[in-house]
Design a protein around this motif. Structure first.
Motif, PDB file in Angstrom:
ATOM      1  N   UNK A 266      30.526 -14.862  54.796  1.00  0.00           N
ATOM      2  CA  UNK A 266      29.949 -14.349  53.557  1.00  0.00           C
ATOM      3  C   UNK A 266      30.234 -12.860  53.232  1.00  0.00           C
ATOM      4  N   UNK A 267      30.258 -12.293  54.614  1.00  0.00           N
ATOM      5  CA  UNK A 267      30.234 -10.700  53.954  1.00  0.00           C
ATOM      6  C   UNK A 267      31.793 -10.301  54.016  1.00  0.00           C
ATOM      7  N   UNK A 268      32.603 -11.151  54.765  1.00  0.00           N
ATOM      8  CA  UNK A 268      34.060 -10.999  54.792  1.00  0.00           C
ATOM      9  C   UNK A 268      34.583 -11.306  53.253  1.00  0.00           C
ATOM     10  N   UNK A 269      34.166 -12.333  52.560  1.00  0.00           N
ATOM     11  CA  UNK A 269      34.269 -12.893  51.520  1.00  0.00           C
ATOM     12  C   UNK A 269      33.667 -11.724  50.418  1.00  0.00           C
ATOM     13  N   UNK A 270      32.676 -11.165  50.465  1.00  0.00           N
ATOM     14  CA  UNK A 270      32.094 -10.262  49.638  1.00  0.00           C
ATOM     15  C   UNK A 270      32.916  -8.915  49.696  1.00  0.00           C
ATOM     16  N   UNK A 271      33.464  -8.541  50.887  1.00  0.00           N
ATOM     17  CA  UNK A 271      34.262  -7.297  51.029  1.00  0.00           C
ATOM     18  C   UNK A 271      35.609  -7.401  50.091  1.00  0.00           C
ATOM     19  N   UNK A 272      36.160  -8.853  50.300  1.00  0.00           N
ATOM     20  CA  UNK A 272      37.406  -9.044  49.435  1.00  0.00           C
ATOM     21  C   UNK A 272      36.975  -8.990  47.928  1.00  0.00           C
ATOM     22  N   UNK A 273      35.758  -9.678  47.423  1.00  0.00           N
ATOM     23  CA  UNK A 273      35.419  -9.500  46.230  1.00  0.00           C
ATOM     24  C   UNK A 273      35.403  -8.066  45.733  1.00  0.00           C
ATOM     25  N   UNK A 274      34.491  -7.372  46.613  1.00  0.00           N
ATOM     26  CA  UNK A 274      34.452  -5.916  46.076  1.00  0.00           C
ATOM     27  C   UNK A 274      35.444  -5.006  46.021  1.00  0.00           C
TER      28      UNK A 274
ATOM     29  N   UNK B 292      26.568  -9.497  48.092  1.00  0.00           N
ATOM     30  CA  UNK B 292      26.675  -8.320  48.940  1.00  0.00           C
ATOM     31  C   UNK B 292      27.953  -7.724  48.351  1.00  0.00           C
ATOM     32  N   UNK B 293      29.093  -8.294  47.758  1.00  0.00           N
ATOM     33  CA  UNK B 293      29.813  -7.646  46.800  1.00  0.00           C
ATOM     34  C   UNK B 293      29.273  -6.681  45.780  1.00  0.00           C
ATOM     35  N   UNK B 294      28.289  -7.024  45.278  1.00  0.00           N
ATOM     36  CA  UNK B 294      27.651  -6.157  44.083  1.00  0.00           C
ATOM     37  C   UNK B 294      27.008  -4.991  44.827  1.00  0.00           C
ATOM     38  N   UNK B 295      26.347  -5.185  46.017  1.00  0.00           N
ATOM     39  CA  UNK B 295      25.862  -4.192  46.766  1.00  0.00           C
ATOM     40  C   UNK B 295      26.827  -3.192  47.102  1.00  0.00           C
ATOM     41  N   UNK B 296      27.881  -3.513  47.483  1.00  0.00           N
ATOM     42  CA  UNK B 296      28.997  -2.636  47.905  1.00  0.00           C
ATOM     43  C   UNK B 296      29.639  -1.757  46.726  1.00  0.00           C
TER      44      UNK B 296
END
Length: 138
Positions: free
Chosen positions: A3-11, A48-52
């Motif tokens: 999920x964090x890898x996906x979040x980084x891509x979204x960010x 997590x994307x939003x947090x980033x």
């Protein structure tokens, strides 16, 4: 993919879009929030994307100053947009998210550079982030 890898891509997508379109990042975030609300399976990566993105936005001056000081021969404005966004994400994680070890942030950033940028970008990203990691430990 975690999920964090996906979040980084979204960010990365959000920061890149805002940069390229020259619009406030919060406009992009609002559109992504609407899409995420309609797709419950994306909630974990969205949070997590939003947090980033929020973290990069809140600490952008500090992050950009560090990137500029360690990116020999490159100003922030001269960097490819995707590299700049990747460096900002990983820098925020190393400086402001104690849950992410520096080697993880660097590894994830290098992976994004290999996937989305030029052949030379992964080495550039790795070098700059290595210096920022040393700075963060001092």
């Amino acid at each position: 993919m975690s999920a964090r890898t996906k979040a980084r891509k979204r960010a990365l997508d959000m920061l890149f879009q805002a940069d390229v379109l020259d619009v406030p990042v919060m406009e992009i975030v609002a559109g992504e929030a609407s899409r995420a609300a309609g797709e419950p399976d994306r909630v974990a990566s969205w949070l997590y994307a939003r947090e980033i993105v929020d973290g990069v936005t809140d600490h952008r001056a500090e992050i950009d100053d560090l990137i500029s000081s360690y990116a020999q021969g490159w100003t922030i404005d001269r960097m490819p947009n995707v590299d700049r966004a990747i460096l900002r994400i990983a820098s925020w994680e190393m400086l402001h998210n104690p849950e992410v070890p520096a080697p993880v942030a660097i590894n994830e950033a290098v992976g994004l550079a290999k996937e989305y940028s030029t052949d030379d970008s992964s080495r550039f990203v790795n070098g700059v982030l290595g210096k920022i990691a040393e700075h963060a430990q001092s």
